[in-house]
Design a protein around this motif. Structure first.
Motif, PDB file in Angstrom:
ATOM      1  N   LEU A  62      23.053  72.462 -39.765  1.00  0.00           N
ATOM      2  CA  LEU A  62      23.602  71.411 -40.532  1.00  0.00           C
ATOM      3  C   LEU A  62      22.294  70.606 -40.689  1.00  0.00           C
ATOM      4  CD1 LEU A  62      26.952  71.024 -39.154  1.00  0.00           C
ATOM      5  CD2 LEU A  62      26.439  72.572 -41.065  1.00  0.00           C
ATOM      6  N   SER A  63      21.630  70.130 -39.725  1.00  0.00           N
ATOM      7  CA  SER A  63      20.741  69.227 -39.544  1.00  0.00           C
ATOM      8  C   SER A  63      19.747  69.500 -38.302  1.00  0.00           C
ATOM      9  CB  SER A  63      20.992  67.671 -39.464  1.00  0.00           C
ATOM     10  OG  SER A  63      22.048  67.577 -38.583  1.00  0.00           O
ATOM     11  N   VAL A  64      18.455  68.943 -38.624  1.00  0.00           N
ATOM     12  CA  VAL A  64      17.409  69.372 -37.426  1.00  0.00           C
ATOM     13  C   VAL A  64      16.643  68.052 -37.035  1.00  0.00           C
ATOM     14  CG1 VAL A  64      15.609  70.681 -36.778  1.00  0.00           C
ATOM     15  CG2 VAL A  64      17.147  71.550 -38.221  1.00  0.00           C
ATOM     16  N   TYR A  65      16.786  67.707 -36.043  1.00  0.00           N
ATOM     17  CA  TYR A  65      15.907  66.465 -35.567  1.00  0.00           C
ATOM     18  C   TYR A  65      14.981  66.840 -34.638  1.00  0.00           C
ATOM     19  CZ  TYR A  65      19.955  63.846 -37.700  1.00  0.00           C
ATOM     20  OH  TYR A  65      20.836  63.546 -38.466  1.00  0.00           O
ATOM     21  N   ARG A  66      13.744  66.027 -34.649  1.00  0.00           N
ATOM     22  CA  ARG A  66      12.562  66.576 -33.742  1.00  0.00           C
ATOM     23  C   ARG A  66      11.890  65.314 -33.078  1.00  0.00           C
ATOM     24  NH1 ARG A  66      11.825  70.834 -37.275  1.00  0.00           N
ATOM     25  NH2 ARG A  66      12.102  72.839 -36.386  1.00  0.00           N
ATOM     26  N   GLN A 106      20.416  55.723 -36.006  1.00  0.00           N
ATOM     27  CA  GLN A 106      19.736  54.966 -36.714  1.00  0.00           C
ATOM     28  C   GLN A 106      19.204  55.228 -37.916  1.00  0.00           C
ATOM     29  OE1 GLN A 106      17.527  52.183 -34.139  1.00  0.00           O
ATOM     30  NE2 GLN A 106      19.183  52.038 -32.788  1.00  0.00           N
ATOM     31  N   GLY A 107      19.890  55.074 -38.969  1.00  0.00           N
ATOM     32  CA  GLY A 107      18.979  55.988 -40.240  1.00  0.00           C
ATOM     33  C   GLY A 107      19.074  57.436 -39.937  1.00  0.00           C
ATOM     34  N   ASN A 108      17.562  57.873 -40.053  1.00  0.00           N
ATOM     35  CA  ASN A 108      17.422  59.127 -40.061  1.00  0.00           C
ATOM     36  C   ASN A 108      16.881  59.430 -38.512  1.00  0.00           C
ATOM     37  OD1 ASN A 108      18.006  59.995 -42.557  1.00  0.00           O
ATOM     38  ND2 ASN A 108      16.116  59.483 -43.486  1.00  0.00           N
ATOM     39  N   VAL A 109      16.929  58.458 -37.712  1.00  0.00           N
ATOM     40  CA  VAL A 109      16.679  58.633 -36.392  1.00  0.00           C
ATOM     41  C   VAL A 109      17.565  58.833 -35.388  1.00  0.00           C
ATOM     42  CG1 VAL A 109      15.129  57.661 -34.485  1.00  0.00           C
ATOM     43  CG2 VAL A 109      14.406  57.214 -36.810  1.00  0.00           C
ATOM     44  N   VAL A 110      17.541  59.690 -34.328  1.00  0.00           N
ATOM     45  CA  VAL A 110      18.820  59.882 -33.489  1.00  0.00           C
ATOM     46  C   VAL A 110      18.158  59.636 -32.021  1.00  0.00           C
ATOM     47  CG1 VAL A 110      19.956  61.819 -32.259  1.00  0.00           C
ATOM     48  CG2 VAL A 110      20.093  61.610 -34.569  1.00  0.00           C
ATOM     49  N   SER A 142      14.524  61.070 -21.293  1.00  0.00           N
ATOM     50  CA  SER A 142      13.425  60.050 -21.581  1.00  0.00           C
ATOM     51  C   SER A 142      13.723  59.124 -22.937  1.00  0.00           C
ATOM     52  CB  SER A 142      12.040  60.677 -22.052  1.00  0.00           C
ATOM     53  OG  SER A 142      12.342  61.795 -22.819  1.00  0.00           O
ATOM     54  N   GLU A 143      14.823  59.466 -23.514  1.00  0.00           N
ATOM     55  CA  GLU A 143      15.341  58.746 -24.726  1.00  0.00           C
ATOM     56  C   GLU A 143      14.367  58.496 -25.873  1.00  0.00           C
ATOM     57  OE1 GLU A 143      17.400  54.872 -23.992  1.00  0.00           O
ATOM     58  OE2 GLU A 143      18.145  55.611 -22.101  1.00  0.00           O
ATOM     59  N   LEU A 144      13.641  59.818 -26.198  1.00  0.00           N
ATOM     60  CA  LEU A 144      12.700  59.664 -27.110  1.00  0.00           C
ATOM     61  C   LEU A 144      13.367  59.737 -28.577  1.00  0.00           C
ATOM     62  CD1 LEU A 144      10.459  62.983 -25.989  1.00  0.00           C
ATOM     63  CD2 LEU A 144      10.034  60.350 -25.910  1.00  0.00           C
ATOM     64  N   PRO A 145      12.630  58.991 -29.269  1.00  0.00           N
ATOM     65  CA  PRO A 145      13.218  59.078 -30.683  1.00  0.00           C
ATOM     66  C   PRO A 145      13.373  60.392 -31.359  1.00  0.00           C
ATOM     67  CG  PRO A 145      11.600  57.784 -30.824  1.00  0.00           C
ATOM     68  CD  PRO A 145      11.682  58.179 -29.376  1.00  0.00           C
ATOM     69  N   LEU A 146      14.380  61.099 -32.022  1.00  0.00           N
ATOM     70  CA  LEU A 146      14.171  62.129 -32.797  1.00  0.00           C
ATOM     71  C   LEU A 146      14.281  62.005 -34.125  1.00  0.00           C
ATOM     72  CD1 LEU A 146      16.663  64.132 -30.204  1.00  0.00           C
ATOM     73  CD2 LEU A 146      14.070  63.972 -29.934  1.00  0.00           C
ATOM     74  N   PHE A 147      13.506  62.610 -34.919  1.00  0.00           N
ATOM     75  CA  PHE A 147      13.567  62.117 -36.665  1.00  0.00           C
ATOM     76  C   PHE A 147      14.023  63.361 -37.283  1.00  0.00           C
ATOM     77  CE2 PHE A 147      10.180  59.655 -34.508  1.00  0.00           C
ATOM     78  CZ  PHE A 147      10.205  58.364 -34.688  1.00  0.00           C
ATOM     79  N   LYS A 148      14.833  63.245 -38.207  1.00  0.00           N
ATOM     80  CA  LYS A 148      15.235  64.006 -39.280  1.00  0.00           C
ATOM     81  C   LYS A 148      14.150  64.653 -40.146  1.00  0.00           C
ATOM     82  CE  LYS A 148      19.339  64.707 -41.996  1.00  0.00           C
ATOM     83  NZ  LYS A 148      20.482  64.252 -42.568  1.00  0.00           N
ATOM     84  N   ASP A 149      14.332  66.132 -39.905  1.00  0.00           N
ATOM     85  CA  ASP A 149      13.335  66.814 -40.811  1.00  0.00           C
ATOM     86  C   ASP A 149      13.869  66.525 -42.138  1.00  0.00           C
ATOM     87  OD1 ASP A 149      12.070  67.825 -38.668  1.00  0.00           O
ATOM     88  OD2 ASP A 149      12.581  70.062 -39.079  1.00  0.00           O
TER      89      ASP A 149
END
Length: 286
Positions: free
Chosen positions: A41-45, A128-132, A279-286
């Protein structure tokens, strides 16, 4: 509906798997058709630049939907390419649980695939928007037991209870071995599996190298033969506590080391996996 890959196509790909983690995962899931069982459905990296230039600490998060319309989160840590962590879909407050560690390791000789049940408080996900962002609770996930799996070695395949018994026995051996490794004096920190292998292989299996054989003779000799190799039982006795000595002298350690090297490294590095995911890294939507 897409058809499963023909067996001859799968067999042709298997010898290439040891050098390509992506093909390992894709080919393993072709073997039972599960490659087509979920819809992404969606991918974040995460981004390497955010991690201080360390891509090995990268994370991929996927939202997927199964054929039964159930949704899950799939977390794939870049440092451990043989695993996927399956999590429940986030609740309205963002809370989710870790359900299983799905493991697949392949080599030119075959593959081991299993699902390791996880338990623990899990974590929370917020957008937060396109960031997880992901935040884990303390002791967010702990291994429980292998619940299913399959094995192929050469032309032999195992599934069902036969595979489950073999995989659980191997997991117990690996857990006991890595517990001893952590207590071994002067073991260094490892940057990856290559360094891990370079340190431990001459120590655990000195008969496999010329330099190692010399070290193995310092405590005298008493030879036992298994897996076509003569093992020095005196060295085994000097190295291991009593409960682990059969592991080496029977050849079981050699089989585990050759057939599932990443599995051993992964269990040894379990705490590193937890640190990466905490580490609570921000994950950005592809």
């Amino acid at each position: 509906m897409m058809k499963k890959a023909p067996p001859f196509m799968v067999c042709a790909v298997l010898p290439l798997l040891a050098s390509c983690a992506g093909l390992v995962e894709k080919t393993g899931r072709l073997l039972d058709g599960s490659a087509f069982a979920e819809k992404t459905l969606s991918v974040y990296r995460s981004l390497p630049s955010v991690q201080g230039g360390s891509p090995s600490r990268g994370i991929e998060l996927r939202r997927v939907r199964s054929r039964t319309q159930e949704e899950f989160l799939i977390i794939k840590p870049e440092a451990f390419p043989t695993i996927r962590l399956r999590c429940s879909a986030p609740a309205p407050d963002g809370g989710f649980s870790f359900l299983a560690c799905e493991y697949l390791e392949a080599s030119s000789a075959g593959w081991n695939e299993f699902s390791l049940e996880l338990a623990g408080p899990g974590g929370k996900l917020w957008e937060q928007g396109n960031v997880v962002f992901i935040r884990l609770g303390e002791g967010a996930f702990e291994p429980v037991q292998i619940t299913a799996g399959k094995i192929r070695y050469g032309s032999r395949r195992q599934s069902g209870n036969e595979a489950l018994t073999s995989l659980r026995n191997r997991y117990e051996r690996i857990a006991a071995l890595t517990k001893w490794m952590h207590a071994y004096p002067d073991a260094p920190a490892f940057s990856g599996r290559k360094d891990f292998k370079a340190f431990w292989e001459p120590l655990l299996l000195p008969e496999l190298s010329r330099a190692g054989r010399k070290n193995s003779l310092r405590n005298g000799t008493e030879w036992v033969r298994s897996e076509g190799i003569k093992w020095n039982a005196r060295y085994t006795e000097a190295l291991f506590p009593e409960e682990l000595r059969t592991l080496r002298d029977s050849g079981a350690l050699l089989r585990d080391w050759e057939e599932t090297p990443f599995w051993i490294y992964f269990i040894y590095s379990w705490d590193d996996l937890e640190r990466i995911l905490s580490s609570e890294l921000p994950l950005f939507k592809d």
